[in-house]
Each structure stands twice: as C-alpha cells, then as structure tokens.
Design a protein around this motif. Structure first.
Motif, PDB file in Angstrom:
ATOM      1  N   ALA B   2       0.831  -1.204   0.000  1.00  0.00           N
ATOM      2  CA  ALA B   2       0.000   0.000   0.000  1.00  0.00           C
ATOM      3  C   ALA B   2       0.860   1.248   0.000  1.00  0.00           C
ATOM      4  O   ALA B   2       1.990   1.236   0.444  1.00  0.00           O
ATOM      5  N   LYS B   3       0.305   2.325  -0.526  1.00  0.00           N
ATOM      6  CA  LYS B   3       0.997   3.609  -0.491  1.00  0.00           C
ATOM      7  C   LYS B   3       1.019   4.094   0.946  1.00  0.00           C
ATOM      8  O   LYS B   3       0.272   3.640   1.777  1.00  0.00           O
ATOM      9  N   LYS B   4       1.875   5.082   1.193  1.00  0.00           N
ATOM     10  CA  LYS B   4       1.920   5.622   2.549  1.00  0.00           C
ATOM     11  C   LYS B   4       0.790   6.633   2.748  1.00  0.00           C
ATOM     12  O   LYS B   4       0.120   6.618   3.742  1.00  0.00           O
ATOM     13  N   ALA B   5       0.611   7.491   1.747  1.00  0.00           N
ATOM     14  CA  ALA B   5      -0.323   8.590   1.950  1.00  0.00           C
ATOM     15  C   ALA B   5      -1.756   8.205   1.627  1.00  0.00           C
ATOM     16  O   ALA B   5      -2.683   8.752   2.187  1.00  0.00           O
ATOM     17  N   PHE B   6      -1.935   7.256   0.687  1.00  0.00           N
ATOM     18  CA  PHE B   6      -3.292   6.864   0.290  1.00  0.00           C
ATOM     19  C   PHE B   6      -3.498   5.391   0.569  1.00  0.00           C
ATOM     20  O   PHE B   6      -2.559   4.608   0.582  1.00  0.00           O
TER      21      PHE B   6
END
Lengths: 399, 104
Positions: B2-6
């Motif tokens: 997973a992305k960090k921000a989203f």
C-alpha cells in the motif's frame, strides 16, 4: 588513471545540490568518478551531463545487474557510490526520463538510509549522554576540578571530545532531518525538486580540520608531558628548588635529614623532587623531605621527633585560575582533616596575593599564591610555619 | 504494497501489477506494456520500475521465473492477483461514486 581531487563543497544529504554541483563541474570538463574524503574528477571535454543520486537500498554498495540494465535502457550510467549512502548515475541525454516518476515509490528508496541515520542518531545520543555524564562526573562531581585539571591536564582532551561529539551529533541530526523531510515530502506525493544551482559550504571541512588540529595538539602535548616529567632524589639534585627546605625550619644542630631509599626503584622517600607538565600547569613541582633530632622526642612520647615537609608548587598558564586552584588545594586538604579540629588563619600581612595557614595538631599547612604561582607547604613538626612565610615567598620568587 | 499517503496502490504500482496478469515479463517488457496500454500517459522511470519490482518480489506479489544475463523474468503470484482485484474493486467503487455524484 589520474584524477583531479577536490573537496566536495556541498553536503551529500542535500541531494539536489550535489546533483547540481556535479553537473556544473561536467560543464567545466570535470566528471565525477569517485568520492572518498575528496571528490575525484576526470578531465575531459566539457559536456552537459545530468546527475542523479539514488539512496543505497540494499547493503551492497554497487547496484545489481538488473538495476544497471533498467537504468542503461533509459540512458542512465552508474558512476559510483558515495559513503555507502548514495549511488550516482549520469545521463548525457538532454532531457532524460527521470529515474523516478512516482514520488511515493521513490520514498521507499529512502527506507534503508532512514534506518541507518536513525541508528546513527540514537547511537550518537547515547554516546553524547555517556560522554556528557563522564564530563559532568569529572567536573561537577570531582570536588576540585581546577586542581584536577592543573594536575592531570585532562581539560584539552575533554574540550576536544566535546567539540567532536557536538559537531558529529549536529551533522547527524541535520542529515537525518533533511532525509526525513524529503521522505515525508515524497510520501505525500510531491516529487524531489532538482536544482540548477548549489551553495558551496566548506565549514564542515574547516571544523573537521580544527578538530584534527586540536587532536594533534592534544596528542603531542600528552607525549610532551610524558617526556618532560622527571623525578629525582633530592640529595642528587643540584638545581634550585621552589620550596622551603626542612633545614631552614629545623635549625637545631642535632637535626639530620633522613634518607629512606627503596631497594628496587632507588627512590629516596626521605628527600624527593618531581617535575611534571600538564598543559595548564606549565611547571608542577613536588618536593618532600624528612629528618629527625635524635635526642628529642615528640611531646606525647611517641618516639623520636621526626619532622617532615612536603611542598607542591604550581605555575599555571591562566593566572585567573590561581585563586581557584588555591581554594581547591585548601578544600582537598581540609577534606583530610574533616574529623579533626583545625584552625584557619588568613594571613593579612604578606607579600603573597593571598596566604592562608591551617593548623591541626602537629600539622601546619601554608597556602600562598602570587600571580600565576601557587604553593602549598605541609609541615609536620613543632616550629611555627607562619614565621617562615617570607622564606617561602623568597623560594618561589627566586625560582 | 500500500501507499503511505493513500489507502491503495499508486498508478505506477497498479499498472505494473496489471502487466503480469496475462504473461510473464521482464522489466523492459513491463515498461513497454505500461506505455502502450496508457498511450504514454503513464511513464515509468527506471528507478520507479526497479523499486516496484523489487518490492513486489519481496512481498511475494510476483516471483522470478528466469534469468538471462542481466534480464530477469517474473510472473504474478496468487497473492498478487488478489491484490490486483482488490485494487480494481476499489477503483471501480471510486468511479461509481464519482459518476453518481457527477450525474446527480
């Protein structure tokens, strides 16, 4: 291969500035080849070259074959690795495809570097606490810091350790903050901005040079201190002594200096002089003598009257410390007499800047200072030491 | 991954995972696939491509099947397929929400 060596005038953690610096150098015909203490450049025809720094993501310094293949496919050539932290790539294509087109993915490449910096940061904090603790222990908890510094000369070493420690800690914190900030920026989806300019900063080199110089001075002064120290039996010593002699106090015809020579070392514990140098203490002498009057006994009938005297003489580099040194000497001595009654007299009529006499039973201690000279005389006997303060004064003035 | 921000994959991550759905590929093939399917809209820098492939392999979303010189070929794993479909469902839901809001 002959390289042109230059100091790297930019911090390697200012990634965009390092890239910009390498590009500017390439435009002058100097192409970065490797970076150690110096940046090594190879001279060639000037060429517009784009450089990019990639954090080392795995433990090996060089990139994998697969990585090199992908990068070369887009015109990026691996140049070298800097400080196990960054790999340098170059491209001579005018507008090459950026190495990273997805900032969030790029943020992953900083994970290992962040971990290393975090470890370095924590290790430095622990080291700093430990060193500060040791220094505080020696300064605050050591009851007489000036005496300790003058006698053992540890101050310059401590200053050097402090300077080096605070400097490296500030560098680690600054690097960690830079990389942390950049990682957060990438994680939020904002790309790294590549610059066209850089700011030169040689302060770290100046500071490193200063610490190195200070280290060398400390090492050489320690060696000098060890080489300069000497000691000798007083009966073999023909030079001047910065101390009042026991024969000047004990004037009885029947008084004799006693010798007590150790078999192994040949040291005469009855009459001894030593010299040392500690940096702050430019001349430190310790003189001790003892003797006896055969037909005289101690008043308590405990044996033959055998007076003794020991002198510590200090000439220090910083005159303003002489008052504190004298206080420390007095404190140090009074600590010994903590559980015994003593009389403390400040001598007002004196040629010394300050003079004090302390009496406790058969012991008398004289403390005096003049300019950067401090003397401490400890006499064990029945004569009144305060009557000899002029002689003590002369002995150090003539020295 | 997973992305960090989203909460989801980035566009690059999604398309790279998509590239392995039908066949095994090496990195250079993945690059061509993504450029082709997006009409050049999504470009993969070599650093981005290498980083994502390394992470996918580390997390068991793809696995290596062959090495020829410097070229390594990968295929998607069942874990990778699951992640792809989960992401696809998330994106579909986004589109449905977006369209229903736009036509309301």
């Amino acid at each position: 291969m002959k390289y042109i060596k230059k100091l790297l005038p930019v911090n390697i953690y200012d990634i965009a500035e390092v890239e910009s610096y390498f590009s500017m150098m390439a435009e002058k015909g100097l192409f970065i080849k490797k970076v150690g203490f110096f940046a090594h450049f190879q001279k060639d025809s000037p060429q517009k070259t784009v450089y990019r720094l990639e954090p080392v993501t795995k433990t090996q310094r060089a990139p994998s074959d697969e990585m090199i293949a992908y990068y070369e496919e887009e015109g990026w050539i691996y140049v070298c690795t800097i400080s196990h932290a960054f790999r340098v790539f170059r491209s001579i294509i005018e507008n090459p495809k950026e190495l990273h087109t997805d900032p969030i993915t790029q943020s992953y490449t900083f994970e290992l570097l962040n971990k290393k910096l975090k470890f370095a940061y924590l290790a430095s904090i622990i080291a700093a606490i430990w060193i500060i603790g040791m220094i505080l222990f020696s300064i605050v908890l050591t009851p007489n810091p000036v005496l300790y510094a003058v006698k053992y000369g540890q101050t310059s070493f401590m200053v050097m350790i402090c300077l080096a420690m605070f400097y490296s800690l500030s560098q680690i914190i600054s690097s960690r903050n830079k990389i942390n900030k950049l990682t957060k920026q990438l994680q939020s989806g904002v790309s790294l901005r590549h610059k066209r300019h850089y700011h030169t900063n040689y302060i770290p080199y100046a500071f490193n040079g200063l610490i190195m110089l200070f280290s060398l001075v400390t090492i050489f002064s320690s060696i000098y201190g060890m080489a300069a120290d000497w000691d000798q039996n007083l009966m073999d010593y023909s030079g001047q002594v910065p101390a009042i002699r026991l024969t000047s106090i004990e004037t009885s015809d029947k008084f004799e200096i006693e010798h007590s020579i150790a078999e192994r070392s040949g040291k005469d514990f009855g009459g001894f002089i030593s010299y040392s140098w500690s940096g702050i203490g430019t001349e430190i002498y310790e003189v001790s003598e003892r003797g006896s009057v055969k037909d005289k006994k101690w008043n308590d009938d405990s044996g033959i009257y055998s007076p003794s005297i020991s002198t510590e003489f200090y000439e220090i580099k910083f005159k303003f410390l002489s008052s504190r040194l004298m206080e420390d000497l007095i404190d140090d001595e009074l600590e010994f007499y903590r559980y015994r009654p003593y009389e403390y007299h400040e001598i007002l009529e004196t040629d010394f800047d300050q003079a004090v006499i302390i009496k406790s039973e058969e012991s008398q201690m004289f403390f005096g200072r003049i300019g950067g000279k401090v003397i401490y005389v400890r006499y064990y006997g029945y004569k009144d030491l305060s009557l000899f303060q002029a002689d003590i004064f002369d002995s150090i003035q003539q020295f | 991954m997973a992305k960090k921000a989203f909460d989801g994959l980035t566009e690059s991550m999604f398309y790279i995972l998509m590239a392995f759905l039908k066949k095994e590929m090496c990195g250079i093939d993945v690059n061509s696939f993504v450029e082709s399917i997006t009409g050049g809209r999504v470009k993969l820098g070599p650093g981005t491509l290498y980083t994502i492939l390394s992470r996918y392999e580390e997390e068991g979303l793809i696995e290596e099947t062959a090495v020829e010189g410097r070229k390594r070929t990968y295929r998607i794993t069942s874990k990778g397929i699951d992640l792809y479909h989960a992401e696809l469902d998330r994106l579909k839901a986004c589109v449905v929400d977006g369209e229903s809001e736009a036509t309301r």
